[in-house]
Design a protein around this motif. Sequence first.
Motif, PDB file in Angstrom:
ATOM      1  N   PHE A 252      15.191  -8.437   2.812  1.00  0.00           N
ATOM      2  CA  PHE A 252      13.994  -8.054   2.066  1.00  0.00           C
ATOM      3  C   PHE A 252      14.049  -6.568   1.689  1.00  0.00           C
ATOM      4  CE2 PHE A 252       9.624  -6.501   1.704  1.00  0.00           C
ATOM      5  CZ  PHE A 252       9.075  -7.435   0.839  1.00  0.00           C
ATOM      6  N   PRO A 253      13.778  -6.215   0.433  1.00  0.00           N
ATOM      7  CA  PRO A 253      13.813  -4.801   0.014  1.00  0.00           C
ATOM      8  C   PRO A 253      12.630  -4.042   0.613  1.00  0.00           C
ATOM      9  CG  PRO A 253      13.075  -6.188  -1.800  1.00  0.00           C
ATOM     10  CD  PRO A 253      13.467  -7.120  -0.690  1.00  0.00           C
ATOM     11  N   LYS A 254      12.875  -3.248   1.650  1.00  0.00           N
ATOM     12  CA  LYS A 254      11.808  -2.607   2.416  1.00  0.00           C
ATOM     13  C   LYS A 254      10.991  -1.622   1.578  1.00  0.00           C
ATOM     14  CE  LYS A 254      13.821  -4.571   6.023  1.00  0.00           C
ATOM     15  NZ  LYS A 254      15.079  -5.041   5.434  1.00  0.00           N
ATOM     16  N   PHE A 255      11.594  -1.017   0.548  1.00  0.00           N
ATOM     17  CA  PHE A 255      10.852  -0.031  -0.237  1.00  0.00           C
ATOM     18  C   PHE A 255       9.694  -0.662  -0.996  1.00  0.00           C
ATOM     19  CE2 PHE A 255      14.102  -1.626  -3.099  1.00  0.00           C
ATOM     20  CZ  PHE A 255      13.465  -1.717  -4.317  1.00  0.00           C
ATOM     21  N   VAL A 256       9.687  -1.993  -1.136  1.00  0.00           N
ATOM     22  CA  VAL A 256       8.562  -2.678  -1.772  1.00  0.00           C
ATOM     23  C   VAL A 256       7.272  -2.401  -0.995  1.00  0.00           C
ATOM     24  CG1 VAL A 256       7.589  -4.942  -2.345  1.00  0.00           C
ATOM     25  CG2 VAL A 256       9.999  -4.481  -2.791  1.00  0.00           C
ATOM     26  N   VAL A 257       7.379  -2.322   0.330  1.00  0.00           N
ATOM     27  CA  VAL A 257       6.213  -2.034   1.173  1.00  0.00           C
ATOM     28  C   VAL A 257       5.651  -0.656   0.828  1.00  0.00           C
ATOM     29  CG1 VAL A 257       5.385  -1.759   3.537  1.00  0.00           C
ATOM     30  CG2 VAL A 257       7.117  -3.494   3.018  1.00  0.00           C
ATOM     31  N   GLY A 258       6.541   0.337   0.664  1.00  0.00           N
ATOM     32  CA  GLY A 258       6.110   1.672   0.287  1.00  0.00           C
ATOM     33  C   GLY A 258       5.445   1.692  -1.078  1.00  0.00           C
ATOM     34  N   PHE A 259       6.016   0.956  -2.023  1.00  0.00           N
ATOM     35  CA  PHE A 259       5.441   0.865  -3.372  1.00  0.00           C
ATOM     36  C   PHE A 259       4.023   0.318  -3.306  1.00  0.00           C
ATOM     37  CE2 PHE A 259       4.586  -1.852  -7.074  1.00  0.00           C
ATOM     38  CZ  PHE A 259       4.738  -0.952  -8.119  1.00  0.00           C
ATOM     39  N   LEU A 260       3.825  -0.767  -2.558  1.00  0.00           N
ATOM     40  CA  LEU A 260       2.495  -1.376  -2.439  1.00  0.00           C
ATOM     41  C   LEU A 260       1.512  -0.425  -1.753  1.00  0.00           C
ATOM     42  CD1 LEU A 260       3.497  -5.022  -1.429  1.00  0.00           C
ATOM     43  CD2 LEU A 260       2.720  -4.209  -3.666  1.00  0.00           C
ATOM     44  N   ALA A 261       2.008   0.328  -0.771  1.00  0.00           N
ATOM     45  CA  ALA A 261       1.137   1.286  -0.070  1.00  0.00           C
ATOM     46  C   ALA A 261       0.655   2.376  -1.023  1.00  0.00           C
ATOM     47  CB  ALA A 261       1.882   1.905   1.114  1.00  0.00           C
ATOM     48  N   VAL A 262       1.557   2.884  -1.865  1.00  0.00           N
ATOM     49  CA  VAL A 262       1.170   3.929  -2.821  1.00  0.00           C
ATOM     50  C   VAL A 262       0.217   3.366  -3.872  1.00  0.00           C
ATOM     51  CG1 VAL A 262       2.031   5.521  -4.587  1.00  0.00           C
ATOM     52  CG2 VAL A 262       3.278   5.255  -2.448  1.00  0.00           C
ATOM     53  N   VAL A 263       0.452   2.132  -4.322  1.00  0.00           N
ATOM     54  CA  VAL A 263      -0.476   1.480  -5.260  1.00  0.00           C
ATOM     55  C   VAL A 263      -1.870   1.426  -4.653  1.00  0.00           C
ATOM     56  CG1 VAL A 263      -1.088  -0.701  -6.382  1.00  0.00           C
ATOM     57  CG2 VAL A 263       1.267   0.103  -6.444  1.00  0.00           C
ATOM     58  N   ALA A 264      -1.953   1.010  -3.390  1.00  0.00           N
ATOM     59  CA  ALA A 264      -3.248   0.896  -2.720  1.00  0.00           C
ATOM     60  C   ALA A 264      -3.934   2.251  -2.591  1.00  0.00           C
ATOM     61  CB  ALA A 264      -3.062   0.268  -1.340  1.00  0.00           C
ATOM     62  N   ILE A 265      -3.179   3.275  -2.165  1.00  0.00           N
ATOM     63  CA  ILE A 265      -3.741   4.624  -1.989  1.00  0.00           C
ATOM     64  C   ILE A 265      -4.291   5.163  -3.303  1.00  0.00           C
ATOM     65  CG2 ILE A 265      -3.136   7.026  -1.494  1.00  0.00           C
ATOM     66  CD1 ILE A 265      -1.133   5.919   0.587  1.00  0.00           C
ATOM     67  N   ALA A 266      -3.521   4.992  -4.381  1.00  0.00           N
ATOM     68  CA  ALA A 266      -3.949   5.518  -5.682  1.00  0.00           C
ATOM     69  C   ALA A 266      -5.179   4.785  -6.197  1.00  0.00           C
ATOM     70  CB  ALA A 266      -2.806   5.404  -6.684  1.00  0.00           C
ATOM     71  N   ASN A 267      -5.224   3.471  -6.001  1.00  0.00           N
ATOM     72  CA  ASN A 267      -6.331   2.695  -6.547  1.00  0.00           C
ATOM     73  C   ASN A 267      -7.587   2.742  -5.685  1.00  0.00           C
ATOM     74  OD1 ASN A 267      -5.524   0.885  -9.102  1.00  0.00           O
ATOM     75  ND2 ASN A 267      -3.699   1.225  -7.842  1.00  0.00           N
TER      76      ASN A 267
END
Length: 333
Positions: A252-267
């Motif tokens: 599983f590409p672990k950086f996807v978790v980081g991407f989703l976390a940043v999406v959540a923080i920004a929104n």
Amino acid sequence: MVSVRGSIVPGLALLVGLGLGARLFAAIVPLNHLLLAILLGLAVGNLVGVPETVRAGVGTHKLWLKTGIVLTGASVALDRVVAAGPKLLVLVAGALTATVLLVEALSRLAFRIDGETGSLLAAGSGVCGVSAVVAVAESIDADETTVAYAATTILLFDAVTLVAYPAVGTALALPDRTFGIWAGLTMFSTGPVTAAGFAVSETAGEWAVLVKLVRNAAIGLVAVAYAGVYASTSGESAGGDRGTVARLWTPFPKFVVGFLAVVAIANLGLLSGAEIDSLANAADWLFLLAFAGLGLEIRLDDLRETGYRPVLVVLVALLAVSSVGLAVVRTVF
């Protein structure tokens, strides 16, 4: 004290130099600076070569790509994603399934390619390029020659689609969102998808990355499915010494978790407009380093040695899926 051979500084300096060169050329040549970074890297890598002293630094380009993708999460408007969510998931599932099944069928029935090679080509075409080739190769215990054969074929199409997709998008005057979704659905590896998307526009790049990450997330499921199929045909246990959860998580590409976390923080409104702009600018510079490194690692001699049958299999499948996919995306969006 770190030796020159093991230091990332010389290679990192080379990536920065190529990135700055791409920025300068972009002011003269009517090409996007990210595409120019890849072309400059390709030219240097094939005309001059990549000395041992810079290999460690050049190898960091994958890290910069993943970090840049994580930072682009700050620019994703979650309300638009949620609105398109069900349709996107159906499109991704359909494109992935159609590609894998079509490549498998063409490999086995039309071009008589051995099963393992066909399966690796199917995974690479349908999910996430060379990463999927390696993940599935591990799950079915494919030999190294087969892995190299499939990976080289996928890399060939990464290089071709990187140029072809923006050209087609421009010729057809595709809207930015339409182009981004189409590229994310049907191109192979994350790097070229990101480069092609942002070469068209920031909006196209954001949608391309978003859709591609949804596809990437399926890599664990695909690897487990192939492990089960090959284990059942050979009479072995599909579980092996690892459980299903481990088989899903490992590729599983672990950086996807980081991407989703940043999406959540920004929104959630935790970032100001200026901070979001700064993150977007940082991502752009990281992509410059990443794509310069990607260009340095493309070997034209290796691509020329690829057999014609795997190339024809992937070409036929890509033309079919990308054509139908574009028609569906234009209709749905």
